[in-house]
Design a protein around this motif. Structure first.
Motif, mmCIF file in Angstrom:
data_model
loop_
_atom_site.group_PDB
_atom_site.id
_atom_site.type_symbol
_atom_site.label_atom_id
_atom_site.label_comp_id
_atom_site.label_asym_id
_atom_site.label_seq_id
_atom_site.Cartn_x
_atom_site.Cartn_y
_atom_site.Cartn_z
ATOM 1 N N PHE A 4 0.874 -1.164 0.000
ATOM 2 C CA PHE A 4 0.000 0.000 0.000
ATOM 3 C C PHE A 4 0.910 1.212 0.000
ATOM 4 N N HIS A 31 1.425 5.332 -0.085
ATOM 5 C CA HIS A 31 0.765 6.600 0.216
ATOM 6 C C HIS A 31 1.824 7.657 0.471
ATOM 7 N N MET A 60 -11.352 7.238 -1.549
ATOM 8 C CA MET A 60 -10.841 6.217 -2.465
ATOM 9 C C MET A 60 -9.599 5.536 -1.884
ATOM 10 N N GLN A 61 -8.697 6.326 -1.322
ATOM 11 C CA GLN A 61 -7.500 5.768 -0.703
ATOM 12 C C GLN A 61 -7.868 4.889 0.492
ATOM 13 N N ARG A 103 -8.998 1.479 -0.588
ATOM 14 C CA ARG A 103 -7.840 0.633 -0.937
ATOM 15 C C ARG A 103 -7.117 0.166 0.319
ATOM 16 N N GLU A 158 -8.961 -2.715 1.980
ATOM 17 C CA GLU A 158 -8.690 -3.973 1.289
ATOM 18 C C GLU A 158 -7.314 -4.506 1.693
ATOM 19 N N PHE A 159 -6.323 -3.616 1.712
ATOM 20 C CA PHE A 159 -4.957 -3.999 2.091
ATOM 21 C C PHE A 159 -4.922 -4.555 3.516
#
Length: 95
Positions: free
Chosen positions: A5, A7, A71-72, A75, A78-79
């Motif tokens: 992930f 960022h 949106m981040q 994700r 999910e991670f």
């Protein structure tokens, strides 16, 4: 197989049952076994403040703090779900 992930200037890598946090500007890499991993999420307007690190009671120590948009954050969920699955599938999952 490891999953990542990304960022800003940080990369979180889940490799089996170990989560590592790498920072572009810093020499320290942090490693956490999923059994000791803590995640704290606090909504802040249209963003989410996420703290990932060592679970200590109701607190998360060390680790990293991320500010994510919707949106981040999706994700990230999910991670981190993969980390939860790795923790829960252990022969002796934490209680």
């Amino acid at each position: 197989m490891a999953i990542e992930f990304l960022h800003d200037d940080q990369i979180l890598v889940l490799d089996g049952r170990v989560l590592e946090i790498f920072r572009r500007h810093g020499q320290d890499t942090q490693r956490y076994h999923v059994a000791f991993l803590g995640v704290y999420v606090k909504p802040k307007g249209d963003k989410y403040k996420v703290q990932v690190g060592l679970s200590y009671g109701e607190q998360v120590l060390g680790g990293s703090t991320l500010t994510l948009d919707a949106m981040q954050f999706a994700r990230f969920q999910e991670f981190i779900g993969h980390a939860t699955a790795a923790r829960d599938s252990a022969p002796n999952p934490p209680r």
